[in-house]
Scaffold this motif. Sequence first.
Motif, PDB file in Angstrom:
ATOM      1  N   THR A 159      19.169  17.584  41.053  1.00 48.09           N
ATOM      2  CA  THR A 159      20.542  17.429  40.719  1.00 48.09           C
ATOM      3  C   THR A 159      20.906  17.363  39.829  1.00 48.09           C
ATOM      4  OG1 THR A 159      20.598  14.827  41.723  1.00 48.09           O
ATOM      5  CG2 THR A 159      21.629  17.144  42.690  1.00 48.09           C
TER       6      THR A 159
ATOM      7  N   ALA B 121      17.191  19.437  36.250  1.00 47.08           N
ATOM      8  CA  ALA B 121      18.155  19.862  37.592  1.00 47.08           C
ATOM      9  C   ALA B 121      18.175  20.818  38.075  1.00 47.08           C
ATOM     10  CB  ALA B 121      19.802  19.986  37.352  1.00 47.08           C
TER      11      ALA B 121
ATOM     12  N   THR C 252      29.105  12.400  42.852  1.00 42.42           N
ATOM     13  CA  THR C 252      27.888  11.451  42.753  1.00 42.42           C
ATOM     14  C   THR C 252      27.821  11.180  44.064  1.00 42.42           C
ATOM     15  OG1 THR C 252      28.646   9.157  42.382  1.00 42.42           O
ATOM     16  CG2 THR C 252      27.311  10.646  41.026  1.00 42.42           C
TER      17      THR C 252
ATOM     18  N   ASN D  22      22.793  16.401  36.168  1.00 43.82           N
ATOM     19  CA  ASN D  22      23.244  15.185  35.633  1.00 43.82           C
ATOM     20  C   ASN D  22      24.939  14.803  35.135  1.00 43.82           C
ATOM     21  OD1 ASN D  22      20.968  13.348  35.884  1.00 43.82           O
ATOM     22  ND2 ASN D  22      19.941  14.680  34.273  1.00 43.82           N
TER      23      ASN D  22
ATOM     24  N   SER E  97      27.282  16.794  36.808  1.00 42.45           N
ATOM     25  CA  SER E  97      28.218  16.922  37.735  1.00 42.45           C
ATOM     26  C   SER E  97      29.683  15.907  37.765  1.00 42.45           C
ATOM     27  CB  SER E  97      26.894  16.952  39.523  1.00 42.45           C
ATOM     28  OG  SER E  97      28.421  17.034  40.232  1.00 42.45           O
TER      29      SER E  97
ATOM     30  N   CYS F   9      26.963  17.870  43.920  1.00 44.46           N
ATOM     31  CA  CYS F   9      26.711  16.569  43.146  1.00 44.46           C
ATOM     32  C   CYS F   9      25.631  16.013  42.774  1.00 44.46           C
ATOM     33  CB  CYS F   9      27.381  15.668  44.042  1.00 44.46           C
ATOM     34  SG  CYS F   9      29.110  15.976  45.336  1.00 44.46           S
ATOM     35  N   ARG F  10      25.850  15.020  41.976  1.00 43.44           N
ATOM     36  CA  ARG F  10      24.323  14.150  41.133  1.00 43.44           C
ATOM     37  C   ARG F  10      24.005  13.533  42.805  1.00 43.44           C
ATOM     38  NH1 ARG F  10      23.320   9.631  38.215  1.00 43.44           N
ATOM     39  NH2 ARG F  10      25.695   9.567  37.981  1.00 43.44           N
TER      40      ARG F  10
END
Length: 702
Positions: free
Chosen positions: A589, A514, A596, A591, A593, A698-699
């Motif tokens: 991004t 990320a 999603t 993982n 978070s 967000c992911r």
Amino acid sequence: MLFRRRPDRLRRPLAVTASAALAVVAAALPLSTPAAAADPAATGDTTVTVNTSAGLGTVSPTALGANTAIWDSSMNDPQVTSLYRAAGIGALRYPGGSYSDIYHWVDNTAPGGYVAPGTGFDAFMGTVRASGAQPVLIANYGSGTAQEAADWVRYANVTKGYGAKYWEIGNEIYGNGVYGNGWENDTHADKTPDQYAREVKAYATAMKAVDPTVKIGAVLTMPGNWPDGIVAAGDTADWNHTVLAAVAHDIDFVSVHWYPNASDGDQSLAAVQQLPGELREVRDLVDRYAGADSANIGIAMTEVNSNSGSGAFTSRPNGLFAAEAMITALENGVFTVDWWDTHNGAGAITTVGGETDYGDMGMLSNGSCTGSVCEPAVNTPFAPYYGIKALGALSDPGDSMVASGTSGSEVSSHAVLRADGDLSVLLLNKSSTAAHTVDLRYLGFTAASGAPSVQRWAPGDEGLVDATGTATSSSATLAPYSITVLTVHPQPGTGSSAATVGAPGAPRTSSEGAGTVTLNWPAAAGAVDKYEVYEQLGTTVQSLGTSTGTSATLHNLPPGTRHTVNVLARDQAGRLSRPSVPLTFTTGTPNDSTCTVSYRLTAGWGNGFVAGVVVSNLGPADINGWTLDFDWPSTGQSVNSWWNANITAAGQHVRVTNGAYNARLAPNGGNSADFGFVGGNNGANPPPTVFRLNGTVCRTVV
């Protein structure tokens, strides 16, 4: 008989660690101050800045190319060979566009089409060898077989020893009618991209069984151009995603075509600004499906022309377009860009800028007529030839393209650091009426005293002429609608030519998270004191750090951000090498978070699309009322209408708020909110990389 194209075809400083000693520079810095003081007499209205430490890649032997065609009776004229050599053309594509999918090499026939005498494969290869070029050959997909293609490889490379390296499988196969517009011959009962992918694998297997060294290319659509994004009935994805998902590990390059289809020459020139984003999207697609193999897959632009609706084919605007489009493609990762085409034939006659435009998409005249208006003598160069010849004057294979930029919209610049240390700068004045005087500034390069050599193509010039003495290393006046190439010598003992180390090898990412990316690169030749990693910021660079080893790990990179970096080596005397080829990467991004976002294109038509978005709350707390923010990667993207949400936009920034029925997002992924919109795109249409739900990154789920 002529075969013509159908006009309806459509920052901040980063923390860095490394395997050895490392120093972090916490500011954006040019690698040197301007090398020479401004000429006191210079009063330029435009500033051109060149940074020789910001590398854009190496000029390949096949960089400049042209299409040839079996219906062209002049394709193998000795005069054509001489013109190719004079322009530095290093690739010749054969047997000619859509004719490729009806052509049978063994007997030089094209059922349903015209084949001119003396255009067979061996005659073509005679021209290839005499011009010092390499062939780019198109295997017949439309009415051929994998065995026929393999036999051609055997004849070319085993029997005749031609060493033909590049082989495309078919021409514009997506134009076989599967998307409703059909000009390309395809006799397969199944015309889907799935079938094309299956056949590409079969062709590659058969052809490489004969000669494992050949490079196999698959046909893609150009992002942002028809039929990009269209999903045909019964298919699960569009052409590019379907083909690459199946063949990414079987091919060596992808082939795209680019015709901006603008309404006039000036609009064609303006459209070139779309190319970097579109080619970046091609590379992103290859990265996605090929993974580690992506580094071994090239991009070829095997056809390009303005195809403007109101002429400007043989006249001056298309000469500028040829130079601008082709060098821009090369700067953005293309290893060969091939003009359509050598000879074509007269079309609609117009007047552009006071000169006759013959409506001919060739770069050389074939002497044909439209009504009572006839072209000049056969093989007379048209404007695009001189644009390409200017690129031949700009660089040779092995030279390094470097970053260059201008302060004015009517002047563009491109630069090449030559193998001998000279710096060549291409200056285009895109105004049809106004002259511009430019002041030149150099970063990482110290110009020697004395006048540079100058080559120029301006109104009144008989082709590309020697204009040495009309410019200095710090100032040049550009006539309207002109191309100027300055070649400046370095001050002795300065610049990369004085360094005792070579450029480092191409950097690659070995791990990516990320916010962390590890870079590795092959060692530079010579006694290296240290390596330095720089990020390109236009025509300046930001130092990310130094290392005595051949790797570095970059930390705290913002999520979903794109970075282009070069690695340079410094020798024991402190002199800096020329830059490595560039590496562009985008961070992921997080993982872990608490949210999603899934973003999917559900339909497309080249300049518009439909997207669906699904938002989920993975955190422990309930969310009642949400805002989702994202930014478009490309300036040409927009939201036009939407549902299940409320959307506002300011420039490239988009803000989405919940609709009346999807305000609540239950914790731990208990439910999701979905919405969609109809968007527009003028050029590339890459997905957004970062979504923030109520401020939280967000992911992103692909």
